[in-house]
Design an enzyme around this catalytic site. Sequence first.
Site, short mmCIF file in Angstrom:
data_model
loop_
_atom_site.label_atom_id
_atom_site.label_comp_id
_atom_site.label_asym_id
_atom_site.label_seq_id
_atom_site.Cartn_x
_atom_site.Cartn_y
_atom_site.Cartn_z
N CYS A 93 0.87 -1.24 -0.05
CA CYS A 93 0.07 -0.09 -0.01
C CYS A 93 0.98 1.16 0.09
CB CYS A 93 -0.80 -0.05 1.26
SG CYS A 93 -0.35 0.11 2.91
N ALA A 94 0.47 2.45 0.20
CA ALA A 94 1.32 3.58 0.20
C ALA A 94 2.34 3.56 1.19
CB ALA A 94 0.14 4.87 0.45
#
Length: 135
Positions: A93-94
Amino acid sequence: MKFIIDNWMLILLAATSGGLLLWQTLQKSQGGAVGCNEAVRLINREKAVLVDVSEPTEYATGHANGARSIPLGSLAGAKELPSNKALPVVLMCATGTRSARAASQLRKAGHEKAVSVAGGLKAWREAGLPVQKAS
């Protein structure tokens, strides 16, 4: 006994060091996060599936090359996940926070080799690994 009294600090230091090494080993065996280099090794050598659990708008702005988009909210029972639960699944994810939750969720569902990329896409970019935008 005199030796222990005279060298209590060294004994404490050795015990602490051993405890930390044991803790790291246990964390890795529980499927904790892996670094970018280990993630690439899993993808290239063990045919791991790379999954980005970011929201679709985040995925569209940039994701690791070859990553499948499966948002965290729709991960349970997603058809894009490998049916062979023995295959490694590398989650991203980020920043690595959501992917850590996703890895835990997948391990509970039987994907015993589900791991998260430590630092997420941010670390992936910093490592100079390929990123693409959705077209």
